[in-house]
Each structure stands twice: as C-alpha cells, then as structure tokens.
Design a protein around this motif. Structure first.
Motif, mmCIF file in Angstrom:
data_model
loop_
_atom_site.group_PDB
_atom_site.id
_atom_site.type_symbol
_atom_site.label_atom_id
_atom_site.label_comp_id
_atom_site.label_asym_id
_atom_site.label_seq_id
_atom_site.Cartn_x
_atom_site.Cartn_y
_atom_site.Cartn_z
ATOM 1 N N ASN A 180 0.571 -1.328 0.087
ATOM 2 C CA ASN A 180 0.048 -0.040 -0.061
ATOM 3 C C ASN A 180 0.759 1.182 -0.115
ATOM 4 N N SER A 181 2.122 1.194 -0.104
ATOM 5 C CA SER A 181 2.884 2.401 0.101
ATOM 6 C C SER A 181 3.016 3.067 -1.253
ATOM 7 N N PRO A 182 2.642 4.326 -1.286
ATOM 8 C CA PRO A 182 3.022 5.236 -2.567
ATOM 9 C C PRO A 182 4.423 5.436 -2.904
ATOM 10 N N SER A 183 5.479 4.896 -2.081
ATOM 11 C CA SER A 183 6.934 5.306 -2.232
ATOM 12 C C SER A 183 7.445 5.174 -3.884
ATOM 13 N N PRO A 184 7.859 5.960 -4.230
ATOM 14 C CA PRO A 184 8.373 5.737 -5.941
ATOM 15 C C PRO A 184 9.400 4.461 -6.188
ATOM 16 N N PHE A 185 10.079 4.230 -4.959
ATOM 17 C CA PHE A 185 10.836 2.994 -4.623
ATOM 18 C C PHE A 185 10.174 1.580 -4.411
ATOM 19 N N ARG A 186 10.425 0.880 -5.656
ATOM 20 C CA ARG A 186 9.780 -0.265 -5.756
ATOM 21 C C ARG A 186 10.403 -1.562 -5.866
ATOM 22 N N VAL A 187 10.195 -2.572 -5.316
ATOM 23 C CA VAL A 187 10.624 -3.975 -5.497
ATOM 24 C C VAL A 187 9.564 -4.758 -5.701
ATOM 25 N N GLY A 188 9.066 -5.114 -6.945
ATOM 26 C CA GLY A 188 7.896 -6.034 -7.250
ATOM 27 C C GLY A 188 6.737 -5.151 -6.970
ATOM 28 N N LYS A 189 5.811 -5.734 -5.927
ATOM 29 C CA LYS A 189 4.696 -4.967 -5.602
ATOM 30 C C LYS A 189 4.622 -3.963 -4.493
ATOM 31 N N TYR A 190 5.928 -3.938 -3.846
ATOM 32 C CA TYR A 190 6.326 -3.572 -2.557
ATOM 33 C C TYR A 190 6.713 -1.930 -2.692
ATOM 34 N N GLY A 191 6.375 -0.999 -2.127
ATOM 35 C CA GLY A 191 6.841 0.358 -2.029
ATOM 36 C C GLY A 191 7.737 0.317 -0.847
ATOM 37 N N VAL A 192 9.061 0.982 -0.948
ATOM 38 C CA VAL A 192 10.118 0.801 0.049
ATOM 39 C C VAL A 192 10.210 2.142 0.752
ATOM 40 N N GLU A 193 10.034 2.158 2.182
ATOM 41 C CA GLU A 193 10.202 3.095 2.888
ATOM 42 C C GLU A 193 11.654 3.403 3.321
ATOM 43 N N VAL A 194 12.333 4.179 2.208
ATOM 44 C CA VAL A 194 13.737 4.480 2.421
ATOM 45 C C VAL A 194 14.071 5.388 3.639
ATOM 46 N N GLN A 195 13.182 6.044 4.236
ATOM 47 C CA GLN A 195 13.482 7.132 5.087
ATOM 48 C C GLN A 195 13.526 6.249 6.529
ATOM 49 N N ASN A 196 12.900 5.022 6.712
ATOM 50 C CA ASN A 196 13.029 4.114 7.576
ATOM 51 C C ASN A 196 14.568 3.417 7.715
ATOM 52 N N ILE A 197 15.007 3.051 6.368
ATOM 53 C CA ILE A 197 16.115 2.448 6.369
ATOM 54 C C ILE A 197 17.312 3.181 6.752
ATOM 55 N N THR A 198 17.207 4.843 6.213
ATOM 56 C CA THR A 198 17.914 5.894 6.643
ATOM 57 C C THR A 198 18.107 5.973 8.340
ATOM 58 N N LYS A 199 16.792 5.968 8.851
ATOM 59 C CA LYS A 199 16.743 6.188 10.316
ATOM 60 C C LYS A 199 17.649 4.975 11.058
ATOM 61 N N VAL A 200 17.473 3.885 10.563
ATOM 62 C CA VAL A 200 18.048 2.690 11.015
ATOM 63 C C VAL A 200 19.637 3.016 11.017
ATOM 64 N N CYS A 201 20.184 3.339 10.055
ATOM 65 C CA CYS A 201 21.558 3.474 9.549
ATOM 66 C C CYS A 201 21.908 4.405 10.427
ATOM 67 N N GLN A 202 21.631 5.674 10.955
ATOM 68 C CA GLN A 202 21.671 6.811 11.705
ATOM 69 C C GLN A 202 22.079 5.869 13.069
ATOM 70 N N LYS A 203 21.230 5.028 13.526
ATOM 71 C CA LYS A 203 21.285 4.444 14.883
ATOM 72 C C LYS A 203 22.509 3.588 14.831
ATOM 73 N N VAL A 204 22.743 2.826 13.689
ATOM 74 C CA VAL A 204 23.984 1.904 13.716
ATOM 75 C C VAL A 204 25.128 2.920 13.839
ATOM 76 N N ARG A 205 25.181 3.868 12.978
ATOM 77 C CA ARG A 205 26.301 4.706 13.100
ATOM 78 C C ARG A 205 26.683 5.198 14.663
ATOM 79 N N GLU A 206 25.348 5.652 15.204
ATOM 80 C CA GLU A 206 25.733 5.944 16.832
ATOM 81 C C GLU A 206 26.381 4.706 17.409
ATOM 82 N N CYS A 207 25.991 3.694 17.310
ATOM 83 C CA CYS A 207 26.582 2.499 17.906
ATOM 84 C C CYS A 207 27.976 2.411 17.473
ATOM 85 N N ARG A 208 28.603 2.569 16.400
ATOM 86 C CA ARG A 208 29.781 2.504 16.042
ATOM 87 C C ARG A 208 30.587 3.775 16.749
ATOM 88 N N ARG A 209 29.833 5.013 16.600
ATOM 89 C CA ARG A 209 30.623 5.959 17.541
ATOM 90 C C ARG A 209 30.852 5.760 19.000
#
Length: 170
Positions: A65-94
């Motif tokens: 149901n995602s309107p995201s323009p980023f698509r894999v098959g029938k799924y719209g991908v929420e790129v902003q949530n991937i980015t949010k997780v990456c920020q937290k992993v970087r905090e772990c590294r720091r």
C-alpha cells in the motif's frame, strides 16, 4: 564469534532460514547492534516487511500500500526508515560498538545511499565484525565485491544447525 574484524555473509534461497539464523545469533550475542526484517501479514497474505532493531524499534520497510516511488515488485520501500536505522547503527559505532548484524543487504535496503555507505564503513573497519544476510543474486555490482570481502555461508534448510554452530564457535 571471537575473531575481531570477521565479515560473515549468509546467503540462500528465500525461506531457507537466513533471518531466523540472524535472530538466533542475536539471542546468543545480545551485544550485536543492527536489525532484521520480518514479514507483515494480513489474513495470511504477506503485505510487506518491517524492520526490527536490536534496540527494540519496529519500522515499516515496505508495503503493498506504500505510495513510495522506490519499488521492489509490488512493494513500495520506505527509504526514510532505512536511513533512520543507519543513523542509529552509526551511533552504535561512534559509541565504540564493533559487532553488527544486518538482515539484509538486499534490493530494498540498497535504495538508501546511507545504507550503502554504512555497509562500506563497517566493511572497511578492520576491527568491526559483521554478520549479514546478503542477496543470493548479485543485483548490484557492489554485491559480488562485498561477498569477496568476507566469508560466505550458503544456508539451506538442512545445514542450519551446522552453520549456527560454526558461527558461534569461531
């Protein structure tokens, strides 16, 4: 899991247990920082995926149901949530963490330039240890290179326990 700097990649066909293996590694080694993905189902039908983090957060990864323009098959991908997780992993590294789990290095996650950059930061750090599931097919030119930077385990339904033991004993 004692060798500093190990780069472990788990690959295999869909449904072979890659995510289950990652989750089992986290239960045995709770100091790992990262995430895994889980299916979202409604009335028995898969409608998307969610990100589950080692720090207890759940975020939508993709949805039919995602309107995201980023698509894999029938799924719209929420790129902003991937980015949010990456920020937290970087905090772990720091903060000094050196052990990571990532499920997965796949098509959906690869839409995020932050994700790609985070992967390389971890891979290029000789002290960082990573346990990641990775696409069986080399959908992007970097995937083959990433696999060559570490040890690849091909998971099948019949070798789950053997691979788990190997990863926990090293």
């Amino acid at each position: 899991m004692r060798s500093p700097g190990r780069k472990i990649f788990i690959t295999g066909a869909p449904g072979c247990g890659k995510t289950t293996l990652i989750k089992e590694l986290f239960t045995r080694f709770p100091d790992l920082c990262g995430f895994w993905t889980e299916e979202v189902r409604k009335r028995g039908i898969r409608t998307g995926f969610q990100i589950v983090t080692t720090w207890g957060e759940r975020l939508p990864l993709s949805s039919v149901n995602s309107p995201s323009p980023f698509r894999v098959g029938k799924y719209g991908v929420e790129v902003q949530n991937i980015t949010k997780v990456c920020q937290k992993v970087r905090e772990c590294r720091r903060s000094g963490k050196k052990r990571f789990i990532l499920d997965e290095i796949g098509k959906m996650e690869y839409f995020s330039s932050n994700f790609r950059q985070m992967i390389w930061e971890i891979l290029e750090d000789p002290e960082s240890e990573i346990f990641a599931t990775i696409s069986l097919k080399d959908f992007h030119p970097e995937i083959r290179t990433i696999k060559e930077m570490g040890e690849v385990f091909h998971l099948e339904r019949g070798n789950f326990e053997q691979i788990l033991r190997a990863l926990c004993e090293q």
